[in-house]
Motif scaffolding. Sequence first.
Motif, PDB file in Angstrom:
ATOM      1  N   ALA A  35      -2.623   6.470  -0.731  1.00 47.37           N
ATOM      2  CA  ALA A  35      -3.695   5.461  -0.823  1.00 47.37           C
ATOM      3  C   ALA A  35      -4.449   5.994   0.365  1.00 47.37           C
ATOM      4  CB  ALA A  35      -3.272   4.138  -0.339  1.00 47.37           C
ATOM      5  N   LEU A  82      -7.483   5.964   3.440  1.00 43.08           N
ATOM      6  CA  LEU A  82      -7.923   5.008   4.133  1.00 43.08           C
ATOM      7  C   LEU A  82      -9.324   5.299   4.771  1.00 43.08           C
ATOM      8  CD1 LEU A  82      -4.745   5.304   6.654  1.00 43.08           C
ATOM      9  CD2 LEU A  82      -5.200   3.593   5.153  1.00 43.08           C
ATOM     10  N   ALA A 101      -7.661   0.316   3.051  1.00 48.13           N
ATOM     11  CA  ALA A 101      -6.754   1.211   2.164  1.00 48.13           C
ATOM     12  C   ALA A 101      -7.356   0.996   0.902  1.00 48.13           C
ATOM     13  CB  ALA A 101      -5.261   0.939   2.081  1.00 48.13           C
ATOM     14  N   GLU A 102      -7.656   2.026   0.183  1.00 49.77           N
ATOM     15  CA  GLU A 102      -8.042   1.696  -1.230  1.00 49.77           C
ATOM     16  C   GLU A 102      -6.807   1.703  -2.292  1.00 49.77           C
ATOM     17  OE1 GLU A 102     -11.911   2.854  -2.526  1.00 49.77           O
ATOM     18  OE2 GLU A 102     -10.892   4.130  -4.050  1.00 49.77           O
ATOM     19  N   VAL A 103      -6.679   0.846  -2.852  1.00 52.32           N
ATOM     20  CA  VAL A 103      -5.512   0.476  -3.909  1.00 52.32           C
ATOM     21  C   VAL A 103      -6.156  -0.151  -5.073  1.00 52.32           C
ATOM     22  CG1 VAL A 103      -3.511  -0.824  -4.407  1.00 52.32           C
ATOM     23  CG2 VAL A 103      -3.807  -0.185  -2.086  1.00 52.32           C
ATOM     24  N   LEU A 119      -5.882  -3.425   6.578  1.00 58.28           N
ATOM     25  CA  LEU A 119      -4.509  -2.808   7.117  1.00 58.28           C
ATOM     26  C   LEU A 119      -5.015  -2.982   8.589  1.00 58.28           C
ATOM     27  CD1 LEU A 119      -3.733   0.387   5.422  1.00 58.28           C
ATOM     28  CD2 LEU A 119      -2.777  -2.079   5.052  1.00 58.28           C
ATOM     29  N   LYS A 153      -5.099   9.074   5.397  1.00 59.95           N
ATOM     30  CA  LYS A 153      -4.204   8.596   4.283  1.00 59.95           C
ATOM     31  C   LYS A 153      -2.936   7.936   4.385  1.00 59.95           C
ATOM     32  CE  LYS A 153      -2.094  12.530   2.474  1.00 59.95           C
ATOM     33  NZ  LYS A 153      -1.697  13.566   1.579  1.00 59.95           N
ATOM     34  N   VAL A 154      -2.469   7.240   3.524  1.00 58.62           N
ATOM     35  CA  VAL A 154      -1.045   6.615   3.783  1.00 58.62           C
ATOM     36  C   VAL A 154      -0.007   7.699   3.365  1.00 58.62           C
ATOM     37  CG1 VAL A 154       0.444   4.797   2.923  1.00 58.62           C
ATOM     38  CG2 VAL A 154      -1.981   4.119   3.343  1.00 58.62           C
ATOM     39  N   ARG A 191     -10.679  -2.416  -1.988  1.00 55.15           N
ATOM     40  CA  ARG A 191     -10.247  -2.217  -0.252  1.00 55.15           C
ATOM     41  C   ARG A 191      -9.346  -3.215   0.518  1.00 55.15           C
ATOM     42  NH1 ARG A 191     -14.439   1.926   1.548  1.00 55.15           N
ATOM     43  NH2 ARG A 191     -14.249   3.172  -0.366  1.00 55.15           N
ATOM     44  N   ALA A 195     -13.277   9.042   2.970  1.00 61.28           N
ATOM     45  CA  ALA A 195     -11.698   8.696   3.785  1.00 61.28           C
ATOM     46  C   ALA A 195     -11.730   9.394   4.824  1.00 61.28           C
ATOM     47  CB  ALA A 195     -10.831   9.070   2.795  1.00 61.28           C
ATOM     48  N   VAL A 212       0.965  -1.131   0.114  1.00 57.01           N
ATOM     49  CA  VAL A 212       0.178  -0.199  -0.184  1.00 57.01           C
ATOM     50  C   VAL A 212       1.004   1.500  -0.109  1.00 57.01           C
ATOM     51  CG1 VAL A 212      -1.733   1.213   1.343  1.00 57.01           C
ATOM     52  CG2 VAL A 212      -1.938  -1.245   1.164  1.00 57.01           C
ATOM     53  N   GLY A 239       0.622   6.058   8.325  1.00 59.04           N
ATOM     54  CA  GLY A 239      -0.119   7.079   7.766  1.00 59.04           C
ATOM     55  C   GLY A 239      -0.770   7.795   9.044  1.00 59.04           C
TER      56      GLY A 239
END
Lengths: 381, 121
Positions: free
Chosen positions: A312, A314, A358-360, A367, A326-327, A364, A323, A308, A343
């Motif tokens: 990205a 969160l 986390a959105e990658v 983590l 974020k990372v 989703r 969200a 991640v 993050g």
Amino acid sequence: MLVRDESPLKRTPLHALHVARGGKMVPFAGYEMPVQYPAGVLKEHLHTRSAAGLFDVSHMGQLALQAKSGKFEDAALALERLVPQDIVAVPPGRQRYAQFTKDDGGILDDLMVANFGDHLFLVVNAACKTEDEAHLRAHLSETCVIDSLSQRALIALQGPKAESALAKLCAGVSAMRFMDSGPRQVAGFDCFVSRSGYTGEDGFEISVPAEHAEALVTALLDNADVLPIGLGARDSLRLEAGLCLYGHDIDTTTTPVEGALEWSVQKSRRAGGARAGGFPGAEKILSQFEKGASRRRVGLRAQGRAPVREGAPLFVDSASSEAIGKVTSGGFGPSLNTPLAMGYLPTALAENGTQVFAEVRGQRLPLQVAAMPFVPNTYKR
Amino acid sequence: MTTLFTSDHEWLRIDGDVATIGVTDYAQSQLGDVVFVELPKVGRTLKKAEAAAVVESVKAASDVYAPISGEVIEVNEALAAEPALVNSDAGGKAWFFKLKIADKSELGGLMDEAAYEAHTA
């Protein structure tokens, strides 16, 4: 090709050595720096954890700060106007981690400050060094002399074999403890040596006159335990160690409290302390010490194999649209063979073990908030 | 069997109406140590130049594009288990996915080995 900057890239005094050793040179903070050598990021990372890695960090800024009175305490008190740390109490031959703060509590840069007896020795980030020097001059010139030590290179020697490798060239290093710092002869050159670094390993940072940098590094690399290490592994090592990268994990929008750096602000500068406040952003930062901050920097461990990365978003669950954080740093931790990240999350969700997502690439990924350092540090305290 | 190459450093091995796709040795040397590979789902229809797979090194993520249009008929599950195969055998065991070729005329725009070697030289 993407041209980011019109100005030509600068080179460190070790540029020719990097190229000769097959370093893959990339632009970084205005410098041409080796991101990796032929061994590759993974091997370089693991070698630093098992033996010793040598890093060129000459792009970083080195400064000397001396009071016009010549007294250390006056220089320390002057610097305390710009940082929330207790500088007066740093003993001779010791260094301390600090941050330049701004009026709204954000962080302008993070730095190391050492007591060199009659003056302070500062090491600041490459990308901020011009602004940092201007900041020091703007606020402290009346009482202090600021010297940019631009004719010095800086190298880091990190890992369990760092002490034995440096001891061959420098008497007395074995007696140094973590965060000891001062002038020492290394291979006959006038250096400043600190027992510190940015990998979580025991190790040293060595400031050397630029004209001797190549000879010193060549002498260190003559030791089979020591390999040159690029910026790629420097980043994965510091991520495993849970250490902040300025401009990513902390910046002008994060305070030391939000950045989980409370440990770096001594009691003497907090409410009720002997020299409470008196630094930029004190009102906000001290209020956050009392009442807490709304968000916090945390460690994050992925449950799957997909790294991640920085940026990205969160989320609190697998479906919510808003969200919550974020990372700010993320990648793969070679020592743990697993993805790692850090993050910001709302403080209520910053507890270890909390699950977030986390959105990658539209998915989703779960983590878990995890304690840092991810890899235990091995400092010689 | 013919092997063709793209300017994005992917290779295609053509066997009848099936193309096996991977990244070149040059690509893996640029990527560095691969730690994660995400493959497309079998059955997915890919358009030429669409992002089809992701390959991640310690430092960065890179997309692997569909060099031609077609339907994914098989993916290399071994890569998910052992991403480092991309570094050790990019042109062989580390194939990414197989496509049922939708339009053979798209192959015309690809390079042969000599042209690819000139491209990376």
